[in-house]
Design an enzyme around this catalytic site. Structure first.
Site, PDB file in Angstrom:
ATOM      1  N   HIS A 169       0.814  -1.215   0.000  1.00 32.71           N
ATOM      2  CA  HIS A 169       0.000   0.000   0.000  1.00 32.71           C
ATOM      3  C   HIS A 169       0.850   1.268   0.000  1.00 32.71           C
ATOM      4  O   HIS A 169       0.360   2.354   0.284  1.00 32.71           O
ATOM      5  CB  HIS A 169      -0.932   0.006   1.215  1.00 32.71           C
ATOM      6  CG  HIS A 169      -2.229   0.714   0.965  1.00 32.71           C
ATOM      7  ND1 HIS A 169      -3.238   0.192   0.195  1.00 32.71           N
ATOM      8  CD2 HIS A 169      -2.688   1.917   1.375  1.00 32.71           C
ATOM      9  CE1 HIS A 169      -4.248   1.033   0.147  1.00 32.71           C
ATOM     10  NE2 HIS A 169      -3.939   2.100   0.859  1.00 32.71           N
ATOM     11  N   ASP A 226      -7.189   3.743   9.190  1.00 31.78           N
ATOM     12  CA  ASP A 226      -8.532   3.766   8.608  1.00 31.78           C
ATOM     13  C   ASP A 226      -8.792   2.529   7.753  1.00 31.78           C
ATOM     14  O   ASP A 226      -9.893   1.991   7.766  1.00 31.78           O
ATOM     15  CB  ASP A 226      -8.715   5.027   7.753  1.00 31.78           C
ATOM     16  CG  ASP A 226      -8.858   6.280   8.591  1.00 31.78           C
ATOM     17  OD1 ASP A 226      -9.353   6.181   9.727  1.00 31.78           O
ATOM     18  OD2 ASP A 226      -8.471   7.360   8.116  1.00 31.78           O
ATOM     19  N   GLU A 231     -12.321  12.322  13.552  1.00 32.43           N
ATOM     20  CA  GLU A 231     -11.715  12.643  12.264  1.00 32.43           C
ATOM     21  C   GLU A 231     -12.533  13.749  11.616  1.00 32.43           C
ATOM     22  O   GLU A 231     -13.594  14.134  12.113  1.00 32.43           O
ATOM     23  CB  GLU A 231     -11.629  11.415  11.342  1.00 32.43           C
ATOM     24  CG  GLU A 231     -10.548  10.427  11.742  1.00 32.43           C
ATOM     25  CD  GLU A 231     -10.208   9.434  10.655  1.00 32.43           C
ATOM     26  OE1 GLU A 231     -10.649   9.625   9.491  1.00 32.43           O
ATOM     27  OE2 GLU A 231      -9.487   8.450  10.946  1.00 32.43           O
TER      28      GLU A 231
END
Length: 523
Positions: free
Chosen positions: A92, A155, A266
């Site tokens: 990622h 997340d 957030e």
């Protein structure tokens, strides 16, 4: 010397000759004793960013940490070798940080995915032992079987444990529990010299803190002991909307100042209809919020959204709905746009999976992602917001802009992670993480368009990291060692000293572009 080990070293020697040959004749899997090297795979030169494509000469899919140790130990003792090694978790990365041009990529997902849960008798004494290549979603599923879960998350959960611990690991729980690297009790690390070391804050502590947030420069994390807490059955998930940036940030700072009541905070910026839709895919409630976006992109109005969550342990002494009501009275959101839903703890933590499914259905997942992540001091957040909006066209922006506060004292200064300087002011206890999570839709953004987006990203990063704003990049890849030195600032000498101690030949993590490969003085 053990005969099997001798044979292994001889076989690795032949591999190194192959790797160093200008002919580059490694084209098929090869068995070198216990180390089974493969030809380059479709993933070994590919990451989520799809911006950098550096191909290795070979791929190692180890079955145990011992195999990683054998490889790195031999490389560190080879006077002629200039081979580098990168560990690849879930792939990622954004800018090729887990790639190794003409080197060796170690695919960590080949290690047995082991997860062992230990429930302590006292609060704060439960933990999980997890292999470095395991994914956080796997740890979540296993720990929930015992009514437990890690305290701090990212997340997106389909990332490797070793990968996020090598960077930081942040999400909406960071203000309360710190990043993931602040919730680790012990590590198993294979250093650049091939040494297998178990380390903790009290045992081989220099390596422990070096590896946490160390960008893979000092060793490869093969096991981590993660602190666990009781997991709530349900979560109250709330969203509130704003049309004023200062009010938006003031309310975020209000929420992070209530850690006894609030468990997650957030926020994000809404630039257009697409960003509103993409941010609401996972929220299981009909949002009757229809902001008026200027389709011409001139003098456009920007909206903002705070989302926060409260863990619901479903005990009679706590009325979560009443807690939400009391918190909302202290906030200054648009009065008619406050929404809440109750979801399972698993669904809340795994919420981005739904966004991934949506993006895949639209062909926007396996595309270039010129993302930019920054830690911005509180004193510079307003100026940074203006800088960002000056370099974004709201009419064609596809993606999400995250922005939410973190607290400096939740980070361990001994780790290798880099934060903005506090400036000596009390208010600088607060800093913001800003994530410009953009997707380059190939249907509307071809090669020249992507190059333009990358130029804009560099421009924003350059101005933001200037002392006037004082930001620091997160998940960065800088093009020169001088820029890395500026990035680490007063911590550079410590970073260099740790490198000399644990990976003196700079074998590890070449994709970060921090240290050039050096040679051994003797074989």
């Amino acid at each position: 010397m053990d005969f099997a080990l001798f044979c292994t070293r001889v076989n690795i020697l032949f591999l190194l000759i192959a790797l160093c040959s200008p002919c580059k004749f490694i084209q098929s899997p090869m068995d070198f004793g216990p180390l089974n090297f493969h030809q380059t795979t479709d993933t070994s030169s590919l990451d989520f960013g799809r911006i950098v494509f550096d191909s290795p000469s070979a791929v190692l899919r180890p079955q145990s940490p011992k195999e990683i140790s054998l490889l790195l130990g031999f490389l560190s003792a080879s006077s002629f070798s200039k081979v580098t090694v990168a560990a690849r978790g879930a792939g990622h990365s954004i800018d090729g940080q887990a790639q190794a041009l003409d080197g060796i990529v170690i695919e960590m997902d080949s290690l047995p995915s082991t997860i062992s849960i230990h429930r302590g008798r006292e609060s704060g004494s439960s933990y999980a032992d997890v292999s470095g290549g395991a994914l956080w979603i796997e740890l979540l599923r296993e720990s929930l079987r015992f009514g437990l879960a890690p305290r701090s998350w990212t997340d997106y959960l389909y990332l490797s444990v070793g990968g996020t611990l090598s960077n930081g690991g942040i999400s909406g729980q960071t203000f309360k529990h710190g990043p993931q690297i602040s919730n680790v009790l012990q590590l198993d690390v294979v250093t650049g010299k091939g040494e297998q070391v178990t380390c903790s804050p009290t045992e081989s502590s220099e390596l422990f803190f070096a590896a946490l947030g160390g960008l893979g420069q000092f060793g490869i994390i093969t096991r981590a002991r993660i602190l666990l807490q009781d997991a709530p059955p349900k979560v109250k998930w709330v969203r509130a909307f704003y049309d004023d940036f200062e009010t938006f940030t003031e309310d975020q700072e209000l929420l992070v100042a209530m850690p006894d009541a609030v468990d997650y905070v957030e926020g994000f910026i809404l630039l257009n209809e697409q960003s509103l839709h993409s941010s609401s895919v996972a929220f299981p409630s009909h949002l009757e919020f229809t902001p008026e976006f200027d389709s011409n992109g001139s003098n456009y109005r920007v909206y903002h959204c705070i989302e926060f969550a409260i863990h619901d342990y479903q005990v009679e002494s706590t009325d979560v709905e009443q807690v939400v009501t009391e918190i909302s009275r202290k906030m200054s959101h648009i009065p008619s746009h406050f929404y809440s839903v109750e979801v399972s703890y698993f669904d809340f933590l795994n919420r981005v999976r739904m966004e991934e499914v949506s993006l895949r259905s639209r062909g926007l997942w396996e595309v270039a992602h010129p993302w930019l992540n920054l830690f911005v001091p509180k004193s510079g957040i307003r100026e940074f917001k203006d800088l960002l909006l000056d370099n974004i066209s709201p009419t064609d922006f596809e993606g999400l802009v995250l922005i939410y506060p973190l607290l400096r004292d939740k980070w361990d200064a001994n780790s290798s992670a880099v934060l903005p300087d506090g400036g000596g002011r009390a208010e600088e206890q607060v800093m913001y993480i800003v994530g410009v999570l953009r997707s380059a839709n190939p249907a509307t953004c071809a090669a020249q368009c992507l190059r333009d987006l990358l130029r804009r990203r560099r421009r924003v990063a350059k101005v933001a990291t200037d002392p006037r704003i004082g930001a620091k990049q997160y998940l960065a890849r800088h093009p020169s060692q001088g820029q890395w030195q500026d990035h680490f600032g007063r911590h550079w000498d410590r970073f260099v000293a740790r490198k000399a101690q644990f990976d003196p030949l700079s074998i590890l993590a070449p994709g970060q572009g921090i240290f050039p490969r050096t040679y051994a003085s003797s074989s």
